[in-house]
Design a protein around this motif. Structure first.
Motif, PDB file in Angstrom:
ATOM      1  N   GLN A  41     -87.758 -22.420 127.473  1.00 27.02           N
ATOM      2  CA  GLN A  41     -88.562 -21.451 126.733  1.00 27.02           C
ATOM      3  C   GLN A  41     -87.770 -20.157 126.579  1.00 27.02           C
ATOM      4  O   GLN A  41     -87.772 -19.540 125.508  1.00 27.02           O
ATOM      5  CB  GLN A  41     -89.885 -21.174 127.456  1.00 27.02           C
ATOM      6  CG  GLN A  41     -90.861 -22.330 127.394  1.00 27.02           C
ATOM      7  CD  GLN A  41     -92.164 -21.980 128.058  1.00 27.02           C
ATOM      8  OE1 GLN A  41     -92.788 -20.993 127.713  1.00 27.02           O
ATOM      9  NE2 GLN A  41     -92.574 -22.802 129.021  1.00 27.02           N
ATOM     10  N   LEU A  42     -87.072 -19.768 127.630  1.00 28.77           N
ATOM     11  CA  LEU A  42     -86.211 -18.589 127.595  1.00 28.77           C
ATOM     12  C   LEU A  42     -85.135 -18.776 126.525  1.00 28.77           C
ATOM     13  O   LEU A  42     -84.913 -17.888 125.698  1.00 28.77           O
ATOM     14  CB  LEU A  42     -85.585 -18.371 128.976  1.00 28.77           C
ATOM     15  CG  LEU A  42     -84.655 -17.195 129.164  1.00 28.77           C
ATOM     16  CD1 LEU A  42     -85.412 -15.885 129.071  1.00 28.77           C
ATOM     17  CD2 LEU A  42     -83.977 -17.299 130.520  1.00 28.77           C
ATOM     18  N   VAL A  43     -84.487 -19.920 126.515  1.00 30.36           N
ATOM     19  CA  VAL A  43     -83.463 -20.220 125.507  1.00 30.36           C
ATOM     20  C   VAL A  43     -84.074 -20.149 124.109  1.00 30.36           C
ATOM     21  O   VAL A  43     -83.495 -19.570 123.189  1.00 30.36           O
ATOM     22  CB  VAL A  43     -82.813 -21.598 125.765  1.00 30.36           C
ATOM     23  CG1 VAL A  43     -81.931 -22.020 124.601  1.00 30.36           C
ATOM     24  CG2 VAL A  43     -82.018 -21.586 127.064  1.00 30.36           C
ATOM     25  N   PHE A  44     -85.262 -20.733 123.941  1.00 34.23           N
ATOM     26  CA  PHE A  44     -85.947 -20.723 122.646  1.00 34.23           C
ATOM     27  C   PHE A  44     -86.145 -19.292 122.152  1.00 34.23           C
ATOM     28  O   PHE A  44     -85.816 -18.968 121.006  1.00 34.23           O
ATOM     29  CB  PHE A  44     -87.301 -21.432 122.775  1.00 34.23           C
ATOM     30  CG  PHE A  44     -88.136 -21.389 121.528  1.00 34.23           C
ATOM     31  CD1 PHE A  44     -88.025 -22.388 120.572  1.00 34.23           C
ATOM     32  CD2 PHE A  44     -89.042 -20.359 121.302  1.00 34.23           C
ATOM     33  CE1 PHE A  44     -88.800 -22.360 119.411  1.00 34.23           C
ATOM     34  CE2 PHE A  44     -89.809 -20.313 120.158  1.00 34.23           C
ATOM     35  CZ  PHE A  44     -89.690 -21.317 119.208  1.00 34.23           C
ATOM     36  N   PHE A  45     -86.671 -18.418 122.997  1.00 33.36           N
ATOM     37  CA  PHE A  45     -86.954 -17.055 122.562  1.00 33.36           C
ATOM     38  C   PHE A  45     -85.685 -16.229 122.383  1.00 33.36           C
ATOM     39  O   PHE A  45     -85.615 -15.391 121.481  1.00 33.36           O
ATOM     40  CB  PHE A  45     -87.959 -16.375 123.495  1.00 33.36           C
ATOM     41  CG  PHE A  45     -89.355 -16.886 123.280  1.00 33.36           C
ATOM     42  CD1 PHE A  45     -90.060 -16.566 122.128  1.00 33.36           C
ATOM     43  CD2 PHE A  45     -89.960 -17.721 124.208  1.00 33.36           C
ATOM     44  CE1 PHE A  45     -91.338 -17.056 121.901  1.00 33.36           C
ATOM     45  CE2 PHE A  45     -91.239 -18.213 123.995  1.00 33.36           C
ATOM     46  CZ  PHE A  45     -91.923 -17.878 122.832  1.00 33.36           C
ATOM     47  N   LEU A  46     -84.659 -16.452 123.191  1.00 30.10           N
ATOM     48  CA  LEU A  46     -83.391 -15.756 122.993  1.00 30.10           C
ATOM     49  C   LEU A  46     -82.762 -16.180 121.664  1.00 30.10           C
ATOM     50  O   LEU A  46     -82.278 -15.346 120.895  1.00 30.10           O
ATOM     51  CB  LEU A  46     -82.428 -16.023 124.151  1.00 30.10           C
ATOM     52  CG  LEU A  46     -82.785 -15.399 125.497  1.00 30.10           C
ATOM     53  CD1 LEU A  46     -81.814 -15.867 126.574  1.00 30.10           C
ATOM     54  CD2 LEU A  46     -82.796 -13.878 125.402  1.00 30.10           C
ATOM     55  N   ALA A  47     -82.776 -17.480 121.393  1.00 28.13           N
ATOM     56  CA  ALA A  47     -82.207 -17.984 120.137  1.00 28.13           C
ATOM     57  C   ALA A  47     -83.014 -17.507 118.941  1.00 28.13           C
ATOM     58  O   ALA A  47     -82.449 -17.152 117.903  1.00 28.13           O
ATOM     59  CB  ALA A  47     -82.135 -19.510 120.170  1.00 28.13           C
ATOM     60  N   SER A  48     -84.330 -17.480 119.077  1.00 26.27           N
ATOM     61  CA  SER A  48     -85.173 -17.071 117.951  1.00 26.27           C
ATOM     62  C   SER A  48     -85.012 -15.590 117.627  1.00 26.27           C
ATOM     63  O   SER A  48     -85.267 -15.169 116.501  1.00 26.27           O
ATOM     64  CB  SER A  48     -86.637 -17.411 118.216  1.00 26.27           C
ATOM     65  OG  SER A  48     -87.171 -16.605 119.241  1.00 26.27           O
ATOM     66  N   SER A  49     -84.555 -14.801 118.598  1.00 27.49           N
ATOM     67  CA  SER A  49     -84.349 -13.371 118.340  1.00 27.49           C
ATOM     68  C   SER A  49     -83.186 -13.145 117.384  1.00 27.49           C
ATOM     69  O   SER A  49     -83.135 -12.132 116.698  1.00 27.49           O
ATOM     70  CB  SER A  49     -84.097 -12.612 119.649  1.00 27.49           C
ATOM     71  OG  SER A  49     -82.785 -12.834 120.125  1.00 27.49           O
ATOM     72  N   GLY A  50     -82.251 -14.080 117.350  1.00 28.06           N
ATOM     73  CA  GLY A  50     -81.082 -13.939 116.494  1.00 28.06           C
ATOM     74  C   GLY A  50     -80.036 -12.988 117.030  1.00 28.06           C
ATOM     75  O   GLY A  50     -79.079 -12.661 116.332  1.00 28.06           O
ATOM     76  N   CYS A  51     -80.180 -12.554 118.256  1.00 23.24           N
ATOM     77  CA  CYS A  51     -79.276 -11.557 118.833  1.00 23.24           C
ATOM     78  C   CYS A  51     -78.120 -12.163 119.627  1.00 23.24           C
ATOM     79  O   CYS A  51     -77.194 -11.437 119.998  1.00 23.24           O
ATOM     80  CB  CYS A  51     -80.055 -10.627 119.758  1.00 23.24           C
ATOM     81  SG  CYS A  51     -81.306  -9.678 118.914  1.00 23.24           S
ATOM     82  N   PHE A  52     -78.200 -13.449 119.910  1.00 20.32           N
ATOM     83  CA  PHE A  52     -77.220 -14.048 120.810  1.00 20.32           C
ATOM     84  C   PHE A  52     -76.665 -15.343 120.238  1.00 20.32           C
ATOM     85  O   PHE A  52     -77.383 -16.118 119.616  1.00 20.32           O
ATOM     86  CB  PHE A  52     -77.871 -14.361 122.173  1.00 20.32           C
ATOM     87  CG  PHE A  52     -78.577 -13.185 122.780  1.00 20.32           C
ATOM     88  CD1 PHE A  52     -77.863 -12.198 123.437  1.00 20.32           C
ATOM     89  CD2 PHE A  52     -79.950 -13.057 122.682  1.00 20.32           C
ATOM     90  CE1 PHE A  52     -78.520 -11.105 123.994  1.00 20.32           C
ATOM     91  CE2 PHE A  52     -80.617 -11.974 123.237  1.00 20.32           C
ATOM     92  CZ  PHE A  52     -79.890 -10.992 123.895  1.00 20.32           C
ATOM     93  N   SER A  53     -75.409 -15.600 120.518  1.00 22.59           N
ATOM     94  CA  SER A  53     -74.787 -16.872 120.170  1.00 22.59           C
ATOM     95  C   SER A  53     -75.123 -17.886 121.261  1.00 22.59           C
ATOM     96  O   SER A  53     -75.598 -17.514 122.344  1.00 22.59           O
ATOM     97  CB  SER A  53     -73.278 -16.709 120.067  1.00 22.59           C
ATOM     98  OG  SER A  53     -72.736 -16.406 121.338  1.00 22.59           O
ATOM     99  N   ALA A  54     -74.850 -19.148 120.997  1.00 22.52           N
ATOM    100  CA  ALA A  54     -75.091 -20.191 122.003  1.00 22.52           C
ATOM    101  C   ALA A  54     -74.314 -19.915 123.295  1.00 22.52           C
ATOM    102  O   ALA A  54     -74.880 -20.027 124.382  1.00 22.52           O
ATOM    103  CB  ALA A  54     -74.768 -21.569 121.440  1.00 22.52           C
ATOM    104  N   PRO A  55     -73.029 -19.531 123.224  1.00 21.72           N
ATOM    105  CA  PRO A  55     -72.318 -19.231 124.476  1.00 21.72           C
ATOM    106  C   PRO A  55     -72.920 -18.042 125.234  1.00 21.72           C
ATOM    107  O   PRO A  55     -72.959 -18.043 126.462  1.00 21.72           O
ATOM    108  CB  PRO A  55     -70.889 -18.920 124.014  1.00 21.72           C
ATOM    109  CG  PRO A  55     -70.743 -19.634 122.715  1.00 21.72           C
ATOM    110  CD  PRO A  55     -72.099 -19.571 122.076  1.00 21.72           C
TER     111      PRO A  55
END
Length: 130
Positions: A41-55
């Motif tokens: 869920q944390l990964v989902f929300f971090l990715a959905s923010s658009g602020c971070f790359s996968a690494p």
């Protein structure tokens, strides 16, 4: 320390309709009888923010960057693809999640910030007319 709540706040600040996304995750969990861990869920929300790359996300959740995309797909991405009835060739991973959520109406209207980073925005018409 990064928490699920702080990731949701970050996503909210960048236009994600967190309540709608929480409902989505609950429905996916219920329909496919899976437990979506706090980590994903944390990964989902971090990715959905658009602020971070996968690494960068991998570093934040103590995951090997090499395995981040495949682990996300195994633990959440494949169920999102099923839920939205996407074809096998369609991608729905960390990098494409925000773009997909935008297309599906999971982002709110923002006045100050663009919905998508520059790399996701369409080219202006003037560029296409050349």
């Amino acid at each position: 320390m990064l928490t699920l709540e702080s990731a949701k706040q970050k996503a909210e600040l960048h236009g994600v309709d967190v309540n709608k996304c929480e409902t989505l995750l609950n429905e996916v969990s219920s329909i496919y009888r899976i437990t979506i861990s706090d980590k994903y869920q944390l990964v989902f929300f971090l990715a959905s923010s658009g602020c971070f790359s996968a690494p960068e996300i991998a570093e934040k959740v103590n995951q090997t960057p090499k395995n981040m995309n495949s682990e996300f797909n195994k633990n959440l991405g494949q169920y999102l693809k099923l839920y939205f009835d996407l074809e096998e060739k369609d991608r729905l991973g960390i990098t494409s999640l925000r773009r997909f959520l935008f297309k599906e109406g999971y982002l709110k209207k923002l006045n100050k910030e663009p919905y998508l980073s520059n790399r996701h925005q369409k080219k202006p018409d003037s560029v296409l007319e050349r």
